[in-house]
Design a protein around this motif. Structure first.
Motif, PDB file in Angstrom:
ATOM      1  N   LYS A 177     -22.633  14.456 -38.389  1.00  0.00           N
ATOM      2  CA  LYS A 177     -21.962  13.370 -39.112  1.00  0.00           C
ATOM      3  C   LYS A 177     -21.016  12.635 -38.181  1.00  0.00           C
ATOM      4  N   LEU A 178     -20.263  13.375 -37.379  1.00  0.00           N
ATOM      5  CA  LEU A 178     -19.338  12.786 -36.423  1.00  0.00           C
ATOM      6  C   LEU A 178     -20.098  11.948 -35.397  1.00  0.00           C
ATOM      7  N   LEU A 179     -21.210  12.466 -34.921  1.00  0.00           N
ATOM      8  CA  LEU A 179     -22.029  11.749 -33.949  1.00  0.00           C
ATOM      9  C   LEU A 179     -22.602  10.467 -34.552  1.00  0.00           C
ATOM     10  N   GLU A 180     -23.071  10.540 -35.783  1.00  0.00           N
ATOM     11  CA  GLU A 180     -23.617   9.359 -36.455  1.00  0.00           C
ATOM     12  C   GLU A 180     -22.533   8.297 -36.654  1.00  0.00           C
ATOM     13  N   ASP A 181     -21.348   8.731 -37.052  1.00  0.00           N
ATOM     14  CA  ASP A 181     -20.233   7.794 -37.211  1.00  0.00           C
ATOM     15  C   ASP A 181     -19.872   7.157 -35.870  1.00  0.00           C
ATOM     16  N   ALA A 182     -19.884   7.952 -34.812  1.00  0.00           N
ATOM     17  CA  ALA A 182     -19.575   7.427 -33.483  1.00  0.00           C
ATOM     18  C   ALA A 182     -20.618   6.406 -33.049  1.00  0.00           C
ATOM     19  N   LYS A 183     -21.885   6.679 -33.326  1.00  0.00           N
ATOM     20  CA  LYS A 183     -22.951   5.729 -32.979  1.00  0.00           C
ATOM     21  C   LYS A 183     -22.795   4.419 -33.743  1.00  0.00           C
ATOM     22  N   ASN A 184     -22.169   4.495 -34.913  1.00  0.00           N
ATOM     23  CA  ASN A 184     -21.884   3.295 -35.702  1.00  0.00           C
ATOM     24  C   ASN A 184     -20.543   2.675 -35.309  1.00  0.00           C
ATOM     25  N   ARG A 185     -20.021   3.113 -34.160  1.00  0.00           N
ATOM     26  CA  ARG A 185     -18.803   2.581 -33.543  1.00  0.00           C
ATOM     27  C   ARG A 185     -17.545   2.758 -34.377  1.00  0.00           C
ATOM     28  N   ASP A 186     -17.456   3.891 -35.060  1.00  0.00           N
ATOM     29  CA  ASP A 186     -16.237   4.239 -35.775  1.00  0.00           C
ATOM     30  C   ASP A 186     -15.230   4.748 -34.743  1.00  0.00           C
ATOM     31  N   PRO A 187     -14.123   4.023 -34.527  1.00  0.00           N
ATOM     32  CA  PRO A 187     -13.168   4.410 -33.476  1.00  0.00           C
ATOM     33  C   PRO A 187     -12.613   5.822 -33.653  1.00  0.00           C
ATOM     34  N   GLU A 188     -12.346   6.209 -34.888  1.00  0.00           N
ATOM     35  CA  GLU A 188     -11.803   7.547 -35.129  1.00  0.00           C
ATOM     36  C   GLU A 188     -12.813   8.626 -34.744  1.00  0.00           C
ATOM     37  N   ALA A 189     -14.089   8.395 -35.042  1.00  0.00           N
ATOM     38  CA  ALA A 189     -15.133   9.357 -34.689  1.00  0.00           C
ATOM     39  C   ALA A 189     -15.273   9.464 -33.168  1.00  0.00           C
ATOM     40  N   LEU A 190     -15.169   8.342 -32.482  1.00  0.00           N
ATOM     41  CA  LEU A 190     -15.251   8.363 -31.018  1.00  0.00           C
ATOM     42  C   LEU A 190     -14.110   9.191 -30.423  1.00  0.00           C
ATOM     43  N   VAL A 191     -12.911   9.001 -30.943  1.00  0.00           N
ATOM     44  CA  VAL A 191     -11.758   9.762 -30.459  1.00  0.00           C
ATOM     45  C   VAL A 191     -11.941  11.242 -30.762  1.00  0.00           C
ATOM     46  N   GLN A 192     -12.420  11.568 -31.952  1.00  0.00           N
ATOM     47  CA  GLN A 192     -12.633  12.969 -32.322  1.00  0.00           C
ATOM     48  C   GLN A 192     -13.665  13.632 -31.421  1.00  0.00           C
ATOM     49  N   LEU A 193     -14.721  12.894 -31.066  1.00  0.00           N
ATOM     50  CA  LEU A 193     -15.731  13.449 -30.157  1.00  0.00           C
ATOM     51  C   LEU A 193     -15.125  13.762 -28.796  1.00  0.00           C
ATOM     52  N   VAL A 194     -14.355  12.822 -28.275  1.00  0.00           N
ATOM     53  CA  VAL A 194     -13.722  13.048 -26.970  1.00  0.00           C
ATOM     54  C   VAL A 194     -12.784  14.250 -27.056  1.00  0.00           C
ATOM     55  N   GLU A 195     -11.994  14.335 -28.115  1.00  0.00           N
ATOM     56  CA  GLU A 195     -11.063  15.458 -28.271  1.00  0.00           C
ATOM     57  C   GLU A 195     -11.799  16.784 -28.413  1.00  0.00           C
ATOM     58  N   LEU A 196     -12.943  16.761 -29.045  1.00  0.00           N
ATOM     59  CA  LEU A 196     -13.743  17.970 -29.216  1.00  0.00           C
ATOM     60  C   LEU A 196     -14.175  18.545 -27.865  1.00  0.00           C
ATOM     61  N   SER A 221     -11.387  10.105 -16.752  1.00  0.00           N
ATOM     62  CA  SER A 221     -11.732   8.781 -17.298  1.00  0.00           C
ATOM     63  C   SER A 221     -13.196   8.444 -17.057  1.00  0.00           C
ATOM     64  N   GLU A 222     -13.690   8.765 -15.872  1.00  0.00           N
ATOM     65  CA  GLU A 222     -15.095   8.500 -15.552  1.00  0.00           C
ATOM     66  C   GLU A 222     -16.022   9.325 -16.444  1.00  0.00           C
ATOM     67  N   ILE A 223     -15.690  10.580 -16.650  1.00  0.00           N
ATOM     68  CA  ILE A 223     -16.511  11.450 -17.497  1.00  0.00           C
ATOM     69  C   ILE A 223     -16.511  10.932 -18.937  1.00  0.00           C
ATOM     70  N   ILE A 224     -15.335  10.565 -19.439  1.00  0.00           N
ATOM     71  CA  ILE A 224     -15.235  10.051 -20.807  1.00  0.00           C
ATOM     72  C   ILE A 224     -16.024   8.757 -20.955  1.00  0.00           C
ATOM     73  N   LEU A 225     -15.920   7.878 -19.978  1.00  0.00           N
ATOM     74  CA  LEU A 225     -16.662   6.617 -20.019  1.00  0.00           C
ATOM     75  C   LEU A 225     -18.166   6.863 -20.075  1.00  0.00           C
ATOM     76  N   GLU A 226     -18.667   7.724 -19.209  1.00  0.00           N
ATOM     77  CA  GLU A 226     -20.103   8.028 -19.197  1.00  0.00           C
ATOM     78  C   GLU A 226     -20.538   8.688 -20.505  1.00  0.00           C
ATOM     79  N   PHE A 227     -19.692   9.569 -21.030  1.00  0.00           N
ATOM     80  CA  PHE A 227     -19.992  10.246 -22.287  1.00  0.00           C
ATOM     81  C   PHE A 227     -20.103   9.237 -23.428  1.00  0.00           C
ATOM     82  N   LEU A 228     -19.133   8.332 -23.517  1.00  0.00           N
ATOM     83  CA  LEU A 228     -19.158   7.332 -24.588  1.00  0.00           C
ATOM     84  C   LEU A 228     -20.329   6.368 -24.433  1.00  0.00           C
ATOM     85  N   GLU A 229     -20.654   6.003 -23.205  1.00  0.00           N
ATOM     86  CA  GLU A 229     -21.829   5.152 -22.986  1.00  0.00           C
ATOM     87  C   GLU A 229     -23.096   5.862 -23.445  1.00  0.00           C
TER      88      GLU A 229
END
Length: 73
Positions: free
Chosen positions: A17-36, A57-65
């Motif tokens: 669910k978190l991943l799906e929300d992140a793919k839909n560009r939900d900012p909170e889900a993206l932050v939660q994924l990074v924190e996880l 920062s580089e790892i987070i950027l690649e992960f979010l991409e």
């Protein structure tokens, strides 16, 4: 008293669910994924020949991409 290594865990369904929300560009889900994955990101940044903050920062950027990339059909 022993120090316990507490790892944050979530169920598979919560993660999907978190991943799906992140793919839909939900900012909170993206932050939660990074924190996880924050501890893993910090650990991996030690193997990159850059200052720690820049490596993280580089790892987070690649992960979010990767998360935001459209799936190939």
């Amino acid at each position: 008293m022993e120090k316990q290594d507490v790892k944050e865990t979530i169920s598979d369904s919560q993660f999907l669910k978190l991943l799906e929300d992140a793919k839909n560009r939900d900012p909170e889900a993206l932050v939660q994924l990074v924190e996880l994955f924050r501890k893993d990101i910090k650990r991996l940044s030690k193997f990159i020949y850059l200052p720690d903050e820049e490596a993280e920062s580089e790892i987070i950027l690649e992960f979010l991409e990767f998360v935001l990339a459209k799936e190939r059909e």
